[in-house]
Write a protein that holds these residues in place. Sequence first.
Motif, mmCIF file in Angstrom:
data_model
loop_
_atom_site.group_PDB
_atom_site.id
_atom_site.type_symbol
_atom_site.label_atom_id
_atom_site.label_comp_id
_atom_site.label_asym_id
_atom_site.label_seq_id
_atom_site.Cartn_x
_atom_site.Cartn_y
_atom_site.Cartn_z
ATOM 1 N N UNK A 1 0.869 -1.108 -0.442
ATOM 2 C CA UNK A 1 -0.255 0.133 -0.185
ATOM 3 C C UNK A 1 0.674 0.931 0.138
ATOM 4 N N UNK A 2 0.319 2.337 -0.489
ATOM 5 C CA UNK A 2 1.522 3.372 -0.635
ATOM 6 C C UNK A 2 1.537 4.124 0.584
ATOM 7 N N UNK A 3 0.661 3.489 1.534
ATOM 8 C CA UNK A 3 1.171 4.857 3.528
ATOM 9 C C UNK A 3 1.314 3.099 4.117
ATOM 10 N N UNK A 4 1.613 2.641 4.919
ATOM 11 C CA UNK A 4 1.403 1.259 5.623
ATOM 12 C C UNK A 4 1.146 1.908 7.270
ATOM 13 N N UNK A 5 -0.272 1.318 8.276
ATOM 14 C CA UNK A 5 -1.305 1.419 8.574
ATOM 15 C C UNK A 5 -0.059 1.712 9.888
ATOM 16 N N UNK A 6 0.654 1.450 10.073
ATOM 17 C CA UNK A 6 1.738 1.633 11.041
ATOM 18 C C UNK A 6 3.241 2.302 10.507
ATOM 19 N N UNK A 7 3.359 3.136 11.319
ATOM 20 C CA UNK A 7 5.063 3.426 11.354
ATOM 21 C C UNK A 7 5.571 2.726 12.260
ATOM 22 N N UNK A 8 6.562 2.656 12.596
ATOM 23 C CA UNK A 8 7.463 1.443 13.404
ATOM 24 C C UNK A 8 8.791 3.123 14.062
ATOM 25 N N UNK A 9 9.039 3.198 14.861
ATOM 26 C CA UNK A 9 9.783 3.827 15.538
ATOM 27 C C UNK A 9 10.798 3.610 15.590
ATOM 28 N N UNK A 10 11.392 4.328 15.550
ATOM 29 C CA UNK A 10 13.284 5.011 16.080
ATOM 30 C C UNK A 10 13.918 3.544 17.060
ATOM 31 N N UNK A 11 12.571 3.529 17.597
ATOM 32 C CA UNK A 11 13.734 3.411 18.717
ATOM 33 C C UNK A 11 13.465 1.147 18.945
ATOM 34 N N UNK A 12 12.198 1.447 18.324
ATOM 35 C CA UNK A 12 12.093 -0.179 17.672
ATOM 36 C C UNK A 12 12.419 -0.850 16.274
ATOM 37 N N UNK A 13 12.905 -0.391 15.757
ATOM 38 C CA UNK A 13 13.694 -0.692 13.949
ATOM 39 C C UNK A 13 14.831 -1.480 14.678
ATOM 40 N N UNK A 14 15.754 -0.749 15.323
ATOM 41 C CA UNK A 14 16.931 -2.326 15.793
ATOM 42 C C UNK A 14 16.104 -3.672 16.259
ATOM 43 N N UNK A 15 14.900 -3.106 16.375
ATOM 44 C CA UNK A 15 14.662 -5.100 16.838
ATOM 45 C C UNK A 15 13.384 -5.949 16.298
ATOM 46 N N UNK A 16 13.354 -5.349 14.441
ATOM 47 C CA UNK A 16 12.877 -5.349 13.131
ATOM 48 C C UNK A 16 13.415 -6.095 12.535
ATOM 49 N N UNK A 17 12.828 -6.498 10.898
ATOM 50 C CA UNK A 17 13.657 -6.767 10.027
ATOM 51 C C UNK A 17 13.714 -5.792 9.023
ATOM 52 N N UNK A 18 14.384 -5.678 8.467
ATOM 53 C CA UNK A 18 14.663 -4.544 6.959
ATOM 54 C C UNK A 18 14.415 -4.706 5.485
ATOM 55 N N UNK A 19 13.094 -4.859 5.060
ATOM 56 C CA UNK A 19 13.844 -5.142 4.012
ATOM 57 C C UNK A 19 14.237 -3.818 2.787
ATOM 58 N N UNK A 20 14.630 -4.284 1.515
ATOM 59 C CA UNK A 20 14.809 -2.965 0.885
ATOM 60 C C UNK A 20 13.925 -2.485 -0.100
ATOM 61 N N UNK A 21 14.111 -1.728 -0.781
ATOM 62 C CA UNK A 21 13.298 -2.174 -2.008
ATOM 63 C C UNK A 21 13.390 -3.104 -3.210
ATOM 64 N N UNK A 22 12.463 -2.968 -3.555
ATOM 65 C CA UNK A 22 12.453 -4.952 -4.582
ATOM 66 C C UNK A 22 13.077 -5.662 -3.605
ATOM 67 N N UNK A 23 12.289 -6.323 -2.870
ATOM 68 C CA UNK A 23 13.006 -6.981 -1.568
ATOM 69 C C UNK A 23 11.536 -7.583 -2.185
ATOM 70 N N UNK A 24 11.509 -9.034 -2.470
ATOM 71 C CA UNK A 24 9.941 -9.993 -2.778
ATOM 72 C C UNK A 24 9.771 -10.651 -0.751
ATOM 73 N N UNK A 25 8.464 -10.023 -1.047
ATOM 74 C CA UNK A 25 7.576 -10.506 0.409
ATOM 75 C C UNK A 25 6.358 -11.316 0.215
ATOM 76 N N UNK A 26 5.982 -12.198 1.231
ATOM 77 C CA UNK A 26 5.165 -12.775 1.252
ATOM 78 C C UNK A 26 4.535 -13.023 2.273
ATOM 79 N N UNK A 27 2.944 -13.167 3.125
ATOM 80 C CA UNK A 27 2.342 -12.998 3.926
ATOM 81 C C UNK A 27 2.466 -14.668 4.622
ATOM 82 N N UNK A 28 2.153 -14.841 5.873
ATOM 83 C CA UNK A 28 1.936 -16.059 6.087
ATOM 84 C C UNK A 28 1.763 -16.669 7.281
#
Length: 383
Positions: A63-90
Amino acid sequence: MADIPNVRFRGFTDDWEQRKLGDVAEYRRGSFPQPYGNKEWYDGEGAMPFVQVADVTDEMNLVVNTKQKISKLAQPMSVYADKNTVLVTLQGSIGRVAITQYGAFVDRTVLKFEKYKEKIDYIFWAYIIKQKFIEEARKAPGGTIKTITKEALSNFDLVLPDYKEQMNIGRYFQNFDHLITLYQHKCEVTKELKKYMLQKMFPQNDKKIPEIRFAGFTDDWEQRKLGEIVEVCNGRDYKHLDEGDIPVYGTGGYMLSVSEALSEKDDAVGIGRKGTIDNPYILRAPFWTVDTLFYCIPKKAFDLDFVFIIYQHINWKAMDESTGVPSLSKTAINNIEVMVPSKNEQVRLGRYFSNLDHLITLHQHKYEELKEVKKFMLQNMFV
């Protein structure tokens, strides 16, 4: 095992080769710090898009704008996907695939393909993964995948061509999707234009002239009851009609056929008497209607296309007189008050909105046609 698809680009003749997904790609789930409800994990300065299942569209992007934005504090505890990465929902809608059009962090309900162990075109990869999940869903009870484990995913059988053919296939379907999106967008834009012009080209709030009108028209519009504009007629019980080549219409559209002698000779606007009462449409003579449909023939001073616009403008559900199955009566229709201009202005408005409807239909038809062609090609360009 070796195989080839039914349809392929000229110049490619080599067999495709079978692989296990886990032998070709490395992947991992996203993540998010717990608990989800902690406000510190969201928004704020430096917040980034955070992709969950609902942010992966059926058009294989985000979507153009994701429902949630992850804070700078939480980002090191998440997983980053760069542009042109393939994702699949589980989880939830399992098997939705996206090629990210911007960098984002991903939730644990979404899997990210990190890298490939051989030369793989990421666009082709997205489409073959999508097709694989569709295939797996067909095998699943009820046609829906309820859950997917890492082991099951790793054991998915894929049949792959060489890199150059992958690139050709990937770009072909990506261009197809761009075309589909283009016609979908054209359709939605034209619908919005029609909605806007219906508001601006009809008088609002007890006024006698609209905000926008064609040059040369200055007279006030007049208030009339629908009973002064159309003759409301009843359909018949089709079970007792003679058979023939003339279409019979009900609230669901075309139903049967009757003989020429029984058909109506004037064009009209159809509106449901029972059941679907809020879907007017034009009936071109010769036709006949069943007893669950009224057909309304414009009187001499009124233009059919303009009357059709009026019918689209009315809140028919508010006219419902029943406590069960929605229904309308002749009296309710005849007593509806509307504003009308001169016959000449009616004709101009009628043609204008008729042309908009024609454009909407064309764009919608092209959109549906392209989707069908894409479906056929997906079935025939993959093994």
